[in-house]
Scaffold this motif. Structure first.
Motif, PDB file in Angstrom:
ATOM      1  N   ALA A   1      20.915  38.101  44.757  1.00 31.42           N
ATOM      2  CA  ALA A   1      19.262  37.885  44.354  1.00 31.42           C
ATOM      3  C   ALA A   1      18.657  38.850  45.415  1.00 31.42           C
ATOM      4  O   ALA A   1      17.988  39.685  45.290  1.00 31.42           O
ATOM      5  CB  ALA A   1      19.014  36.900  44.097  1.00 31.42           C
ATOM      6  N   GLN A   2      18.964  38.555  46.551  1.00 29.80           N
ATOM      7  CA  GLN A   2      18.387  39.115  47.941  1.00 29.80           C
ATOM      8  C   GLN A   2      18.798  40.633  47.876  1.00 29.80           C
ATOM      9  O   GLN A   2      17.874  41.377  48.431  1.00 29.80           O
ATOM     10  CB  GLN A   2      18.974  38.374  49.093  1.00 29.80           C
ATOM     11  N   GLY A   3      20.085  41.066  47.628  1.00 35.84           N
ATOM     12  CA  GLY A   3      20.108  42.379  47.377  1.00 35.84           C
ATOM     13  C   GLY A   3      19.650  43.113  46.423  1.00 35.84           C
ATOM     14  O   GLY A   3      19.229  44.233  46.422  1.00 35.84           O
ATOM     15  N   GLN A   4      19.265  42.273  45.235  1.00 37.95           N
ATOM     16  CA  GLN A   4      18.642  42.975  44.109  1.00 37.95           C
ATOM     17  C   GLN A   4      17.126  42.843  43.919  1.00 37.95           C
ATOM     18  O   GLN A   4      16.579  42.697  42.773  1.00 37.95           O
ATOM     19  CB  GLN A   4      19.263  42.559  42.876  1.00 37.95           C
ATOM     20  N   ARG A   5      16.575  42.411  45.141  1.00 39.87           N
ATOM     21  CA  ARG A   5      14.996  41.867  44.933  1.00 39.87           C
ATOM     22  C   ARG A   5      14.178  42.690  44.107  1.00 39.87           C
ATOM     23  O   ARG A   5      13.670  42.353  43.054  1.00 39.87           O
ATOM     24  CB  ARG A   5      14.621  41.597  46.400  1.00 39.87           C
ATOM     25  N   ASN A   6      14.253  43.949  44.315  1.00 43.15           N
ATOM     26  CA  ASN A   6      13.728  45.413  43.602  1.00 43.15           C
ATOM     27  C   ASN A   6      14.240  45.943  42.626  1.00 43.15           C
ATOM     28  O   ASN A   6      13.475  46.738  42.161  1.00 43.15           O
ATOM     29  CB  ASN A   6      13.184  46.061  44.680  1.00 43.15           C
ATOM     30  N   SER A   7      15.352  45.406  42.154  1.00 41.82           N
ATOM     31  CA  SER A   7      16.302  46.125  41.261  1.00 41.82           C
ATOM     32  C   SER A   7      15.359  45.917  39.860  1.00 41.82           C
ATOM     33  O   SER A   7      14.754  44.793  39.465  1.00 41.82           O
ATOM     34  CB  SER A   7      17.449  45.756  41.144  1.00 41.82           C
ATOM     35  N   ARG A   8      15.453  46.845  38.901  1.00 45.85           N
ATOM     36  CA  ARG A   8      15.011  46.965  37.578  1.00 45.85           C
ATOM     37  C   ARG A   8      15.992  47.339  36.900  1.00 45.85           C
ATOM     38  O   ARG A   8      16.857  48.093  36.926  1.00 45.85           O
ATOM     39  CB  ARG A   8      13.719  47.747  37.527  1.00 45.85           C
ATOM     40  N   LEU A   9      15.805  46.869  35.468  1.00 52.42           N
ATOM     41  CA  LEU A   9      16.608  47.611  34.193  1.00 52.42           C
ATOM     42  C   LEU A   9      15.741  48.381  33.555  1.00 52.42           C
ATOM     43  O   LEU A   9      14.761  48.137  32.913  1.00 52.42           O
ATOM     44  CB  LEU A   9      17.473  46.400  33.392  1.00 52.42           C
ATOM     45  N   LEU A  10      16.136  49.735  33.604  1.00 54.29           N
ATOM     46  CA  LEU A  10      15.509  50.699  32.691  1.00 54.29           C
ATOM     47  C   LEU A  10      16.015  51.107  31.414  1.00 54.29           C
ATOM     48  O   LEU A  10      17.505  51.182  31.512  1.00 54.29           O
ATOM     49  CB  LEU A  10      15.455  51.989  33.696  1.00 54.29           C
ATOM     50  N   MET A  11      15.535  50.881  30.328  1.00 57.22           N
ATOM     51  CA  MET A  11      16.108  51.368  29.069  1.00 57.22           C
ATOM     52  C   MET A  11      15.419  52.250  28.274  1.00 57.22           C
ATOM     53  O   MET A  11      14.022  52.212  28.159  1.00 57.22           O
ATOM     54  CB  MET A  11      16.163  50.122  28.147  1.00 57.22           C
ATOM     55  N   LEU A  12      15.986  53.037  27.582  1.00 54.80           N
ATOM     56  CA  LEU A  12      15.193  54.237  26.811  1.00 54.80           C
ATOM     57  C   LEU A  12      16.000  54.868  25.976  1.00 54.80           C
ATOM     58  O   LEU A  12      17.088  54.796  26.046  1.00 54.80           O
ATOM     59  CB  LEU A  12      14.759  55.391  27.747  1.00 54.80           C
ATOM     60  N   ASN A  13      15.349  55.425  24.908  1.00 51.55           N
ATOM     61  CA  ASN A  13      16.293  56.338  23.834  1.00 51.55           C
ATOM     62  C   ASN A  13      15.832  57.584  23.821  1.00 51.55           C
ATOM     63  O   ASN A  13      14.772  58.081  24.500  1.00 51.55           O
ATOM     64  CB  ASN A  13      15.645  55.666  22.338  1.00 51.55           C
ATOM     65  N   ALA A  14      16.804  58.735  23.550  1.00 53.19           N
ATOM     66  CA  ALA A  14      16.490  59.971  23.701  1.00 53.19           C
ATOM     67  C   ALA A  14      17.570  60.685  22.689  1.00 53.19           C
ATOM     68  O   ALA A  14      18.652  60.058  22.054  1.00 53.19           O
ATOM     69  CB  ALA A  14      16.650  60.555  25.096  1.00 53.19           C
ATOM     70  N   ARG A  15      17.210  61.912  22.309  1.00 54.50           N
ATOM     71  CA  ARG A  15      18.051  62.664  21.847  1.00 54.50           C
ATOM     72  C   ARG A  15      19.415  63.274  22.581  1.00 54.50           C
ATOM     73  O   ARG A  15      19.223  63.488  23.838  1.00 54.50           O
ATOM     74  CB  ARG A  15      17.519  64.183  21.179  1.00 54.50           C
ATOM     75  N   ARG A  16      20.500  63.351  22.296  1.00 51.02           N
ATOM     76  CA  ARG A  16      21.770  63.715  23.139  1.00 51.02           C
ATOM     77  C   ARG A  16      21.268  65.005  23.709  1.00 51.02           C
ATOM     78  O   ARG A  16      21.726  65.159  25.023  1.00 51.02           O
ATOM     79  CB  ARG A  16      22.997  63.727  22.272  1.00 51.02           C
ATOM     80  N   SER A  17      20.899  65.864  23.111  1.00 54.11           N
ATOM     81  CA  SER A  17      20.433  67.184  23.780  1.00 54.11           C
ATOM     82  C   SER A  17      19.558  67.273  24.986  1.00 54.11           C
ATOM     83  O   SER A  17      19.549  68.168  25.760  1.00 54.11           O
ATOM     84  CB  SER A  17      19.929  68.253  22.640  1.00 54.11           C
ATOM     85  N   GLN A  18      18.944  66.024  25.069  1.00 46.25           N
ATOM     86  CA  GLN A  18      18.038  66.031  26.237  1.00 46.25           C
ATOM     87  C   GLN A  18      18.672  65.219  27.222  1.00 46.25           C
ATOM     88  O   GLN A  18      17.693  64.864  28.280  1.00 46.25           O
ATOM     89  CB  GLN A  18      16.631  65.168  25.850  1.00 46.25           C
ATOM     90  N   LEU A  19      19.808  64.801  27.071  1.00 45.04           N
ATOM     91  CA  LEU A  19      20.579  63.910  27.979  1.00 45.04           C
ATOM     92  C   LEU A  19      20.481  64.415  29.490  1.00 45.04           C
ATOM     93  O   LEU A  19      20.088  63.645  30.454  1.00 45.04           O
ATOM     94  CB  LEU A  19      21.823  63.708  27.653  1.00 45.04           C
ATOM     95  N   ALA A  20      20.833  65.593  29.788  1.00 46.01           N
ATOM     96  CA  ALA A  20      21.188  66.270  31.075  1.00 46.01           C
ATOM     97  C   ALA A  20      19.795  66.229  31.826  1.00 46.01           C
ATOM     98  O   ALA A  20      19.888  65.590  32.729  1.00 46.01           O
ATOM     99  CB  ALA A  20      21.714  67.631  31.119  1.00 46.01           C
ATOM    100  N   GLU A  21      18.844  66.673  31.043  1.00 48.14           N
ATOM    101  CA  GLU A  21      17.359  66.712  31.845  1.00 48.14           C
ATOM    102  C   GLU A  21      16.939  65.355  32.237  1.00 48.14           C
ATOM    103  O   GLU A  21      16.526  65.205  33.435  1.00 48.14           O
ATOM    104  CB  GLU A  21      16.326  67.264  30.682  1.00 48.14           C
TER     105      GLU A  21
END
Ligand code: ATP
Ligand code: ZN
Length: 302
Positions: free
Chosen positions: A223-243
């Protein structure tokens, strides 16, 4: 049925009942995923999720309770833990030890002199009276510098001792310095830098409690190492993945999962080391992300 204390298989953690460390200690344990029942006597709170219970006590009693085996771990100021150790006769058994600094309750044990008194280093303390609630730590510090001063032990209101004529100077806890200033005192030496710590017995706990304590410590480190960590989740089209992947904040490599359907839609899950800014979210949205979620982490076991 009361089983002998030795056979207790639930872990017991002592924290301060009120005062400066009580709520932050409780918050910390809850951030690790522990939950406790409120008890009517506000002395003992039974753990709901794990076999880990709380004992709510005066902070000064915590090292002694660990030493006696009444509780297994404690959240206490390093100042209190170190004073307990310094006050133990050398031949007695080993005192509880510091397992982990906890990052709150920061303060220092300092020598302070009245504004009008000159201070020219430890030698000028010879023959002076010093009021303190930490006689053992102060005694060690003076001995190491070969200073002969009188220690006046007080249990509270140390800062007014010079005005009451009980001592020439004081050795007390300081954080902002406002109390010293209000009492026309100035800090001249730091004897100990302190913060709240996780205290534990010097040797391994018996039975199941040893493994519970190890897990608690591991959760704390994570927990001390991850105090500021966040989980980011999102959806997208596969063609937009690289960007999109190029726009993700620093962190572990993200997972990309195909969503049901034609396989063209993906869900991305990324662990980020720091907060995700509004601008970063806007840029991801412009690059085609939808359903953006930023979640705080409660627990993680890599
Ligand atoms: P109790 O009734 O539990 O004995 P207390 O009056 O001794 O309470 P607090 O004043 O709440 O205790 O202080 C608890 C701990 O908070 C201290 O031992 C110290 O580690 C930490 N602390 C942080 N800043 C300060 C400060 N400015 N003054 C005193 N303690 C501080
Ligand atoms: Zn106290």
């Amino acid at each position: 049925m009361n089983r002998p204390e030795r056979e207790r298989d639930r872990l017991r953690i002592a924290i301060q009942k009120s005062g400066r460390l009580g709520s932050p200690a409780r918050d910390l344990l809850e951030r690790l995923g522990l939950r406790f029942q409120e008890s009517r006597d506000r002395l003992f709170c039974r753990g709901e999720i794990e076999p880990i219970d709380l004992l709510l006590v005066r902070d000064d009693d915590i090292p002694g309770l660990i030493a006696q085996g009444v509780c297994d771990l404690g959240v206490v100021g390093r100042n209190v833990l170190s004073e307990f150790a310094a006050a133990l006769p050398a031949a007695r058994e080993r005192p509880p030890v510091e397992w982990q600094p906890l990052g709150f309750g920061g303060c220092r044990l300092s020598l302070a002199v009245p504004d009008e008194l000159a201070y020219e280093g430890p030698a000028s303390l010879d023959g002076q009276r010093i009021a303190t609630s930490y006689p053992a730590l102060l005694g060690d510090w003076l001995r190491a510098r070969d200073v002969q001063a009188d220690i006046v032990t007080l249990s509270g209101s140390v800062e007014i001792a010079p005005r009451l004529g009980q001592a020439e100077l004081i050795c007390d806890l300081v954080s902002s310095g406002a109390t010293l200033h209000a009492n026309q005192l100035r800090e001249v030496e730091v004897i100990l830098r302190s913060e709240a710590v996780l205290a534990a017995p010097p040797c391994e706990l018996p039975g199941a409690r040893s493994e519970l304590a190890r897990q608690l410590r591991a959760r704390l480190l994570a927990a001390q190492g991850q105090r500021n960590s966040r989980l980011l989740m999102l959806n997208a089209r596969r063609s937009q993945l690289a960007e999109l992947l190029a726009l993700l904040p620093d962190g572990e490599p993200p997972s990309v999962m195909a969503l049901d359907g034609d396989g063209d839609d993906v869900a991305i899950k990324a662990l980020c080391r720091d907060a995700v800014s509004w601008q970063q979210m806007e840029r991801m949205k412009q690059a085609g992300a939808s359903q953006l979620l930023v979640l705080p982490l409660e627990q993680m076991l890599p």
